[in-house]
Enzyme design. Structure first.
Site, PDB file in Angstrom:
ATOM      1  N   SER A 150      -8.891 -22.747  89.067  1.00  0.00           N
ATOM      2  CA  SER A 150      -8.512 -23.440  90.872  1.00  0.00           C
ATOM      3  C   SER A 150      -8.587 -22.416  91.398  1.00  0.00           C
ATOM      4  CB  SER A 150      -7.851 -23.884  89.862  1.00  0.00           C
ATOM      5  OG  SER A 150      -6.908 -24.458  91.316  1.00  0.00           O
ATOM      6  N   TYR A 163      -0.545 -25.687  84.448  1.00  0.00           N
ATOM      7  CA  TYR A 163      -1.912 -25.993  84.643  1.00  0.00           C
ATOM      8  C   TYR A 163      -2.638 -24.691  84.944  1.00  0.00           C
ATOM      9  CZ  TYR A 163      -5.337 -27.688  88.093  1.00  0.00           C
ATOM     10  OH  TYR A 163      -6.848 -27.701  88.950  1.00  0.00           O
ATOM     11  N   LYS A 167      -5.690 -22.889  84.673  1.00  0.00           N
ATOM     12  CA  LYS A 167      -7.051 -21.910  85.321  1.00  0.00           C
ATOM     13  C   LYS A 167      -6.647 -20.695  84.621  1.00  0.00           C
ATOM     14  CE  LYS A 167      -8.415 -26.333  86.614  1.00  0.00           C
ATOM     15  NZ  LYS A 167      -9.614 -27.328  85.675  1.00  0.00           N
TER      16      LYS A 167
HETATM   17  N1  LIG Z   1      -8.938 -31.178  93.646  1.00  0.00           N
HETATM   18  C1  LIG Z   1      -8.797 -30.452  93.632  1.00  0.00           C
HETATM   19  O1  LIG Z   1      -7.594 -29.622  94.485  1.00  0.00           O
HETATM   20  C2  LIG Z   1      -8.701 -29.539  92.958  1.00  0.00           C
HETATM   21  C3  LIG Z   1      -8.760 -27.753  93.072  1.00  0.00           C
HETATM   22  C4  LIG Z   1      -8.585 -27.138  92.318  1.00  0.00           C
HETATM   23  C5  LIG Z   1      -9.354 -27.203  90.994  1.00  0.00           C
HETATM   24  N2  LIG Z   1      -9.841 -28.019  90.686  1.00  0.00           N
HETATM   25  C6  LIG Z   1     -10.352 -28.755  89.632  1.00  0.00           C
HETATM   26  O2  LIG Z   1     -11.357 -29.666  89.909  1.00  0.00           O
HETATM   27  C7  LIG Z   1     -11.886 -30.458  88.569  1.00  0.00           C
HETATM   28  C8  LIG Z   1     -11.869 -31.792  88.976  1.00  0.00           C
HETATM   29  O3  LIG Z   1     -11.007 -32.066  90.086  1.00  0.00           O
HETATM   30  P1  LIG Z   1     -10.270 -33.894  89.696  1.00  0.00           P
HETATM   31  O4  LIG Z   1      -9.578 -33.258  91.358  1.00  0.00           O
HETATM   32  O5  LIG Z   1     -11.380 -34.460  90.167  1.00  0.00           O
HETATM   33  O6  LIG Z   1      -9.272 -33.525  88.738  1.00  0.00           O
HETATM   34  P2  LIG Z   1      -8.143 -34.833  88.402  1.00  0.00           P
HETATM   35  O7  LIG Z   1      -7.064 -34.350  86.904  1.00  0.00           O
HETATM   36  O8  LIG Z   1      -8.084 -36.252  89.123  1.00  0.00           O
HETATM   37  O9  LIG Z   1     -10.075 -35.374  87.249  1.00  0.00           O
HETATM   38  C9  LIG Z   1     -10.634 -35.312  86.095  1.00  0.00           C
HETATM   39  C10 LIG Z   1     -11.043 -35.818  85.641  1.00  0.00           C
HETATM   40  O10 LIG Z   1     -11.176 -35.328  84.286  1.00  0.00           O
HETATM   41  C11 LIG Z   1     -11.109 -36.765  83.536  1.00  0.00           C
HETATM   42  N3  LIG Z   1     -10.441 -35.589  81.940  1.00  0.00           N
HETATM   43  C12 LIG Z   1      -9.102 -36.120  81.593  1.00  0.00           C
HETATM   44  N4  LIG Z   1      -9.062 -35.412  81.122  1.00  0.00           N
HETATM   45  C13 LIG Z   1      -9.584 -35.619  80.448  1.00  0.00           C
HETATM   46  C14 LIG Z   1     -10.305 -35.337  78.848  1.00  0.00           C
HETATM   47  N5  LIG Z   1      -9.539 -34.844  77.971  1.00  0.00           N
HETATM   48  N6  LIG Z   1     -11.468 -35.663  78.475  1.00  0.00           N
HETATM   49  C15 LIG Z   1     -12.372 -36.107  79.376  1.00  0.00           C
HETATM   50  N7  LIG Z   1     -12.535 -36.280  80.509  1.00  0.00           N
HETATM   51  C16 LIG Z   1     -10.789 -35.758  81.433  1.00  0.00           C
HETATM   52  C17 LIG Z   1     -10.334 -37.760  83.986  1.00  0.00           C
HETATM   53  O11 LIG Z   1     -10.192 -38.844  83.514  1.00  0.00           O
HETATM   54  C18 LIG Z   1     -11.057 -37.689  85.785  1.00  0.00           C
HETATM   55  O12 LIG Z   1     -12.495 -37.888  85.789  1.00  0.00           O
HETATM   56  C19 LIG Z   1     -10.640 -30.280  87.456  1.00  0.00           C
HETATM   57  O13 LIG Z   1     -11.099 -29.242  86.713  1.00  0.00           O
HETATM   58  C20 LIG Z   1      -9.562 -29.844  88.082  1.00  0.00           C
HETATM   59  O14 LIG Z   1      -8.664 -29.053  88.081  1.00  0.00           O
HETATM   60  C21 LIG Z   1      -9.398 -29.813  91.671  1.00  0.00           C
END
Ligand SMILES: NC(=O)c1ccc[n+]([C@@H]2O[C@H](COP(=O)([O-])OP(=O)(O)OC[C@H]3O[C@@H](n4cnc5c(N)ncnc54)[C@H](O)[C@@H]3O)[C@@H](O)[C@H]2O)c1
Length: 257
Positions: A150, A163, A167
């Protein structure tokens, strides 16, 4: 190799953890459109199966699995199912994470159990999923691992200390693992997305918070999941075969690391 085939994902077997919802769902859909065979693995198995069904409905190849990445048996079963169904594993996208479900709050208010669970999913999950796919990639002498970190790591954003810490760990993990598996033709790279309007992020954030996070971007517009697909596909393709241990930042030019 022809110039265009370097970017070709046709037939590649791609596991997307957290592939049932949010940005992971978009990776699964877009990889399938590019001709990859997709394994959507999510703790929300219904969501993962729905993604896979929709891909198959559009003529693509996909399976959906109920997978808890923090559980060794479950991550092993994910790897086995991918190999049994598609005959191998070319790409692992470690995208599953605890993020949108976490309240934004002071570090003093984070319960210790929540800290531990974040580390279990966001870091131990990577460790277990990489270990689960490693024998399959090693056998072939080829593999691509893409770890989702992230841009919070570059910015040091407050209010989700566990978090952000997890990351940052993803980047150290990426660098060190790259050196351990390079001899087997496996690359390990990371991507740091900026704040992205995934359906889950939008549902869990106030409009005010989302608006303030745009400040400072060279490209001043909301980031959407599609903005991440190019970098992740590049790191999953033969075009990046001599690149490993690296981290690509995709945030509209906010942090320039
Ligand atoms: N959306 C953002 O702004 C953003 C920014 C930086 C990084 N990220 C990263 O990008 C990735 C996707 O982001 P997002 O917005 O879709 O996040 P999110 O939290 O909405 O989705 C994460 C997904 O992981 C699944 N999950 C959670 N725990 C799990 C487990 N134990 N085993 C398997 N699956 C599991 C959830 O069901 C979900 O489908 C993540 O790694 C997040 O940290 C997101």
């Amino acid at each position: 190799m022809a110039a265009n085939s370097r970017f070709d994902l046709e037939g590649r077997v791609v596991i997307v953890t957290g592939g049932g919802k949010g940005i992971g769902k978009v990776y699964a859909q877009q990889f399938a459109k590019a001709g990859a065979r997709v394994v959507a693995a999510d703790i929300d198995g219904m969501a993962a199966q729905a993604v896979a069904e929709a891909i198959r409905g559009d003529g693509g190849a996909a399976i959906g699995l109920t997978t808890d990445v923090s559980n060794p048996e479950s991550s092993h079963a994910m790897s086995e199912a991918a190999r049994d169904t598609f005959g191998g594993i070319d790409v692992l996208i470690n995208n599953a994470s605890l993020m949108s479900v976490l309240p934004r709050r002071s570090w003093l208010e984070i319960p210790e159990e929540e800290w531990d669970r974040v580390m279990a999913v966001n870091l131990r999950g990577l460790f277990l999923c990489c270990r689960a796919v490693f024998p399959v990639m090693k056998e072939r002498g080829y593999g691509k691992i893409v770890n989702i970190s992230s841009s919070r790591v570059w910015e040091g954003n407050p209010n989700r200390l566990h978090y952000t810490t997890s990351k940052a760990g993803v980047i150290g993990f990426t660098r060190a693992l790259a050196r351990e598996v390079g001899e087997h033709g496996i690359t390990v790279n990371a991507v740091t997305p900026g704040l992205t309007m995934s359906d889950t992020q939008v549902a869990s954030s106030s409009n005010n918070y989302l608006a303030t996070r745009l400040e400072g971007r060279a490209i001043s517009r909301p980031q959407v999941p599609d903005d991440l697909v190019g970098a992740v596909m590049f790191l999953s393709s033969a075009a990046s075969d001599f690149m490993t241990g690296q981290t690509i930042n995709v945030d509209g030019g906010k942090a320039m690391h």
